[in-house]
Write an enzyme that holds these catalytic residues in place. Structure first.
Site, PDB file in Angstrom:
ATOM      1  N   SER A  11     -14.057  20.018 -43.990  1.00  0.00           N
ATOM      2  CA  SER A  11     -13.595  19.130 -42.830  1.00  0.00           C
ATOM      3  C   SER A  11     -14.493  18.678 -42.053  1.00  0.00           C
ATOM      4  CB  SER A  11     -12.516  19.880 -41.969  1.00  0.00           C
ATOM      5  OG  SER A  11     -12.940  20.769 -41.520  1.00  0.00           O
ATOM      6  N   CYS A 178     -12.868  31.366 -41.729  1.00  0.00           N
ATOM      7  CA  CYS A 178     -13.022  29.708 -41.644  1.00  0.00           C
ATOM      8  C   CYS A 178     -14.522  29.780 -41.585  1.00  0.00           C
ATOM      9  CB  CYS A 178     -12.510  29.326 -40.236  1.00  0.00           C
ATOM     10  SG  CYS A 178     -13.172  27.562 -39.604  1.00  0.00           S
TER      11      CYS A 178
HETATM   12  N1  DGL Z   1     -13.825  25.064 -42.239  1.00  0.00           N
HETATM   13  C1  DGL Z   1     -12.562  25.016 -42.078  1.00  0.00           C
HETATM   14  C2  DGL Z   1     -11.999  26.269 -42.690  1.00  0.00           C
HETATM   15  O1  DGL Z   1     -12.621  27.115 -43.390  1.00  0.00           O
HETATM   16  C3  DGL Z   1     -11.742  24.429 -41.029  1.00  0.00           C
HETATM   17  C4  DGL Z   1     -12.148  23.983 -39.839  1.00  0.00           C
HETATM   18  C5  DGL Z   1     -10.970  22.911 -39.183  1.00  0.00           C
HETATM   19  O2  DGL Z   1     -10.230  23.327 -38.434  1.00  0.00           O
HETATM   20  O3  DGL Z   1     -11.191  21.823 -39.731  1.00  0.00           O
HETATM   21  O4  DGL Z   1     -10.973  26.636 -42.430  1.00  0.00           O
END
Ligand code: DGL
Length: 257
Positions: A11, A178
């Protein structure tokens, strides 16, 4: 041998933490990275929306003729529908197969609200480490703050708030569920000075490379990396440069290629 690039999706800038490991471990591989920064954060969106956006990114990467797709985003990995990983090229989700420091008694899963809602991480680690007490910590606003390049104090205040609310201040290990979070280790360190945090980027990359190895799909090298973002590049471009050196960074609207 297969010299086509590996597609990586997120994202936003978070997926760069997985791309970085791929690049360090397998420098002969080429990458096409797509960060959907215009619609970040995904972690505060509905499952249907996340799944729909993920399909658009996948189509974009397939048009770039990738040989495999790494979903470098936990929120996408555990919110897409089962059909997402079926198709012409392997699609690999974020690995849940983490290791923990010996003697861990209480550990925290730090993730976006949309990831926590699925309980995917908790279900897996509870089975693998049944003697550890696991707490889920939905981190409102943390990925977005990292995406926007907010300073460490701002991010650590959000981490602190979530940790307090979800009773995670007494943990002795943390799981970065995340991919944005490993970009702000200092913010976590401020709240948890002596707590080790586990980043699943390496097992994710290795899971993907195992598939390619079995298919004789590794690259001989000589390729180049391309990084695309759907929003302004003010934060993303310098970050790419810092992590990967000079590389092509472009803005895309996902459809008009
Ligand atoms: N980088 C994303 C993850 O690993 C999510 C970040 C977002 O909330 O867009 O969950």
């Amino acid at each position: 041998m297969d010299n086509r690039p590996i597609g990586i999706m997120d994202s936003g800038v978070g997926g760069l933490t997985v791309a970085r490991v791929l690049h360090e471990r397998y420098p002969k591989e080429s990458m096409v990275f797509l960060g959907d920064s215009a619609r970040n954060p995904y972690g505060e969106r509905s499952r249907d929306e996340i799944a729909r956006f993920a399909e658009e990114i996948k189509d974009f990467l397939l048009r770039k003729n990738v040989k495999m797709i790494l979903i470098a985003c936990n929120t996408i990995s555990f919110n897409v529908y089962p059909s997402f990983t079926k198709g012409t090229v392997p699609v690999v989700k974020m690995s849940l197969d983490i290791t923990l420091p010996e003697g861990t008694k209480k550990a925290g899963i730090f993730a976006t609200p949309a990831s926590i809602k699925t309980h995917a991480h908790k279900k897996y680690v509870e089975k693998k480490f049944p003697h550890v007490e696991w707490v889920e910590v939905p981190c409102d606003g943390v990925a977005a703050a990292i995406e926007q390049g907010k300073d460490e104090n701002f991010i650590s205040a959000l981490v602190q708030k979530a940790a307090k609310e979800y009773h995670a201040l007494g943990i002795d290990a943390g799981y970065w569920a995340c991919t944005h979070y490993p970009l702000a280790p200092g913010a976590f360190k401020k709240v948890f000075p002596d707590v080790p945090f586990i980043d699943p980027a390496l097992p994710t990359v290795e899971a993907g490379m195992d598939i390619l190895r079995k298919e004789d799909g590794l690259s001989e090298g000589g390729g180049r990396n391309e990084f695309y973002f759907t929003d302004g590049l003010t934060h993303a471009a310098p970050l790419v440069k810092r992590l990967f050196g000079p590389a092509a960074v472009e803005k895309t609207n996902l459809v008009g290629e």
